[in-house]
Design an enzyme around this catalytic site. Sequence first.
Site, mmCIF file in Angstrom:
data_model
loop_
_atom_site.group_PDB
_atom_site.id
_atom_site.type_symbol
_atom_site.label_atom_id
_atom_site.label_comp_id
_atom_site.label_asym_id
_atom_site.label_seq_id
_atom_site.Cartn_x
_atom_site.Cartn_y
_atom_site.Cartn_z
ATOM 1 N N CYS A 111 -10.707 -2.896 -4.277
ATOM 2 C CA CYS A 111 -9.747 -3.903 -4.754
ATOM 3 C C CYS A 111 -10.467 -5.143 -5.265
ATOM 4 O O CYS A 111 -10.040 -5.755 -6.249
ATOM 5 C CB CYS A 111 -8.758 -4.263 -3.651
ATOM 6 N N CYS B 195 -10.288 -4.700 0.248
ATOM 7 C CA CYS B 195 -11.392 -3.738 0.336
ATOM 8 C C CYS B 195 -12.293 -3.868 -0.899
ATOM 9 O O CYS B 195 -11.961 -4.549 -1.872
ATOM 10 C CB CYS B 195 -10.854 -2.319 0.474
ATOM 11 N N ASN C 258 0.840 -1.202 0.000
ATOM 12 C CA ASN C 258 0.000 0.000 0.000
ATOM 13 C C ASN C 258 0.876 1.253 0.000
ATOM 14 O O ASN C 258 1.961 1.295 0.599
ATOM 15 C CB ASN C 258 -0.998 0.007 1.158
ATOM 16 N N ILE C 259 0.394 2.255 -0.720
ATOM 17 C CA ILE C 259 1.125 3.519 -0.861
ATOM 18 C C ILE C 259 0.172 4.647 -0.492
ATOM 19 O O ILE C 259 -0.792 4.920 -1.231
ATOM 20 C CB ILE C 259 1.665 3.685 -2.291
ATOM 21 N N GLU C 260 0.421 5.237 0.663
ATOM 22 C CA GLU C 260 -0.451 6.307 1.149
ATOM 23 C C GLU C 260 0.061 7.663 0.679
ATOM 24 O O GLU C 260 1.188 7.805 0.193
ATOM 25 C CB GLU C 260 -0.553 6.231 2.672
ATOM 26 N N GLU D 64 -3.091 -4.519 -3.097
ATOM 27 C CA GLU D 64 -3.620 -5.418 -4.134
ATOM 28 C C GLU D 64 -3.694 -4.709 -5.486
ATOM 29 O O GLU D 64 -3.396 -5.290 -6.526
ATOM 30 C CB GLU D 64 -5.028 -5.892 -3.746
ATOM 31 N N CYS E 244 -4.153 0.722 -2.449
ATOM 32 C CA CYS E 244 -3.955 -0.513 -1.678
ATOM 33 C C CYS E 244 -2.919 -1.419 -2.343
ATOM 34 O O CYS E 244 -2.693 -1.354 -3.559
ATOM 35 C CB CYS E 244 -5.256 -1.294 -1.571
HETATM 36 N N1 THU Z 1 -5.150 -1.466 2.635
HETATM 37 C C1 THU Z 1 -4.595 -2.273 1.698
HETATM 38 O O1 THU Z 1 -3.530 -1.983 1.143
HETATM 39 N N2 THU Z 1 -5.236 -3.427 1.394
HETATM 40 C C2 THU Z 1 -6.337 -3.892 2.046
HETATM 41 O O2 THU Z 1 -6.791 -4.984 1.741
HETATM 42 C C3 THU Z 1 -6.954 -3.101 3.104
HETATM 43 C C4 THU Z 1 -6.419 -1.720 3.272
HETATM 44 C C5 THU Z 1 -4.419 -0.265 3.021
HETATM 45 C C6 THU Z 1 -5.005 1.040 2.573
HETATM 46 C C7 THU Z 1 -4.434 1.988 3.607
HETATM 47 O O3 THU Z 1 -3.131 2.371 3.217
HETATM 48 C C8 THU Z 1 -4.308 1.140 4.862
HETATM 49 O O4 THU Z 1 -4.367 -0.196 4.427
HETATM 50 C C9 THU Z 1 -5.397 1.399 5.877
HETATM 51 O O5 THU Z 1 -6.654 1.295 5.315
#
Ligand code: THU
Length: 130
Positions: free
Chosen positions: A89, A86, A42-44, A55, A53
């Site tokens: 995804c 989520c 995941n890259i915020e 995935e 996310c």
């Molecule tokens: N996130 C994912 O990368 N994959 C998931 O299946 C659930 C959520 C990430 C998004 C965000 O960066 C962090 O988790 C919190 O929601």
Amino acid sequence: MSDSELIIAARKAREFAHAEYSHFKVGAALETVDGTVITGCNIENATYGLTVCAERVAMFKALSEGHRHFRRIAIVADTASPTPPCGACRQILWEFGGDLEVMLANLTQEAGRHRLRDLLPLPFDARLLK
Ligand code: THU
């Protein structure tokens, strides 16, 4: 690649997560039908809303490298209960991966397996646009 190797690949990818805001790191490892593994984390972003996310990063990387047919995806987070993909995804994975096997794991053990069709029943997809 064995099940445990795919999960290990997702755990390694998780280490690269940019999760400065949520501190919730996720890793994914997507396997193509020919056995190639493409990983994602995941890259915020400071806007929050532009976060992607793990995935979707894995799937978009794979598509951008020419991969088109996928078998399964392993998803890893540091949670006692499994962290499922989520809704956004699930939609993207369905569009490009179809009925993938979805393997969920944490840092120490596998935590469940699902078919994507069970995680996304009654999907909206290209069939409806014809
Ligand atoms: N996130 C994912 O990368 N994959 C998931 O299946 C659930 C959520 C990430 C998004 C965000 O960066 C962090 O988790 C919190 O929601």
